[in-house]
Design a protein around this motif. Sequence first.
Motif, PDB file in Angstrom:
ATOM      1  N   MET A  86      49.864  43.573  40.201  1.00  0.00           N
ATOM      2  CA  MET A  86      50.881  42.740  40.567  1.00  0.00           C
ATOM      3  C   MET A  86      51.466  42.035  39.053  1.00  0.00           C
ATOM      4  O   MET A  86      52.592  42.028  38.841  1.00  0.00           O
ATOM      5  CB  MET A  86      50.693  41.788  41.312  1.00  0.00           C
ATOM      6  N   ARG A  87      50.433  41.734  38.335  1.00  0.00           N
ATOM      7  CA  ARG A  87      50.902  41.148  36.942  1.00  0.00           C
ATOM      8  C   ARG A  87      51.472  42.143  36.205  1.00  0.00           C
ATOM      9  O   ARG A  87      52.606  41.684  35.283  1.00  0.00           O
ATOM     10  CB  ARG A  87      49.702  40.778  36.146  1.00  0.00           C
ATOM     11  N   ASN A  90      54.936  42.712  37.589  1.00  0.00           N
ATOM     12  CA  ASN A  90      55.901  41.402  37.505  1.00  0.00           C
ATOM     13  C   ASN A  90      56.403  41.423  35.803  1.00  0.00           C
ATOM     14  O   ASN A  90      57.363  40.905  35.495  1.00  0.00           O
ATOM     15  CB  ASN A  90      54.942  40.130  37.570  1.00  0.00           C
ATOM     16  N   PRO A 156      51.007  42.675  49.624  1.00  0.00           N
ATOM     17  CA  PRO A 156      51.217  41.794  48.218  1.00  0.00           C
ATOM     18  C   PRO A 156      52.543  42.294  47.481  1.00  0.00           C
ATOM     19  O   PRO A 156      53.120  41.474  46.931  1.00  0.00           O
ATOM     20  CB  PRO A 156      49.847  41.802  47.869  1.00  0.00           C
ATOM     21  N   PHE A 157      52.646  43.815  47.559  1.00  0.00           N
ATOM     22  CA  PHE A 157      53.684  44.365  46.523  1.00  0.00           C
ATOM     23  C   PHE A 157      54.997  43.795  47.269  1.00  0.00           C
ATOM     24  O   PHE A 157      56.045  43.813  46.544  1.00  0.00           O
ATOM     25  CB  PHE A 157      53.426  46.009  46.416  1.00  0.00           C
ATOM     26  N   LEU A 160      55.755  40.375  46.247  1.00  0.00           N
ATOM     27  CA  LEU A 160      56.289  40.150  44.972  1.00  0.00           C
ATOM     28  C   LEU A 160      57.510  40.755  44.652  1.00  0.00           C
ATOM     29  O   LEU A 160      58.288  40.256  44.025  1.00  0.00           O
ATOM     30  CB  LEU A 160      55.414  40.966  44.046  1.00  0.00           C
ATOM     31  N   LEU A 176      51.836  34.786  42.150  1.00  0.00           N
ATOM     32  CA  LEU A 176      50.884  35.934  42.248  1.00  0.00           C
ATOM     33  C   LEU A 176      49.547  35.704  42.765  1.00  0.00           C
ATOM     34  O   LEU A 176      49.250  36.203  43.866  1.00  0.00           O
ATOM     35  CB  LEU A 176      50.796  36.745  40.953  1.00  0.00           C
TER      36      LEU A 176
END
Length: 189
Positions: A86-87, A90, A156-157, A160, A176
């Motif tokens: 995720m980072r 992002n 989670p994606f 995001l 996040l």
Amino acid sequence: MPERRRGAALEKALLDAAWEELAENGYARFTMDAVVRRAGTSPPVLYRRWSDREELATAAIAHVLRESRLDVPDTGSLRGDILTLMREINATRVQLLTVMSAHLAGYHQATGTSPGDLLDPVATGRKEAVDVLFDRAVDRGEIGPERLTERIKSLPFDLLRHELLTTFAPAPDRVLEEIVDTIFLPLVR
């Protein structure tokens, strides 16, 4: 005199030029002539490969999605893997997601497709990549496979992506962590 491009190098240059046109001008103003000018080539070179702008736009989108695939992290924990991925999304994918959603609205309307059709995890290869993270977590005994529906794996994606498209900017790290720690992990544990 510039070196003449052929084969894969020429195709990449054409698809890169097409993506740049889509990203800057959207599908409504996307033309084969603009791509020809940007790529520094001739119309027959482009039309030999793609017969119209819809076909070229579809190929350019598939090209950029293939080129933008991220490596699958292996931190030793599901939390670490999901947060690392995720980072990376992002930090590197805000523009791509914005273009895919905002600038391609005309493309979706003209072609009868949706962003989900282009971002389909099976078609882009993302499903297999992300499944590796979950398979490792199951093997380590962190989570049980019975809780891993496709919706939960993408959650989670999806959250995001929603955050990025709401703000058009990278999400703060605390967001996040909140997505992973207070929403996602409680669902899979």
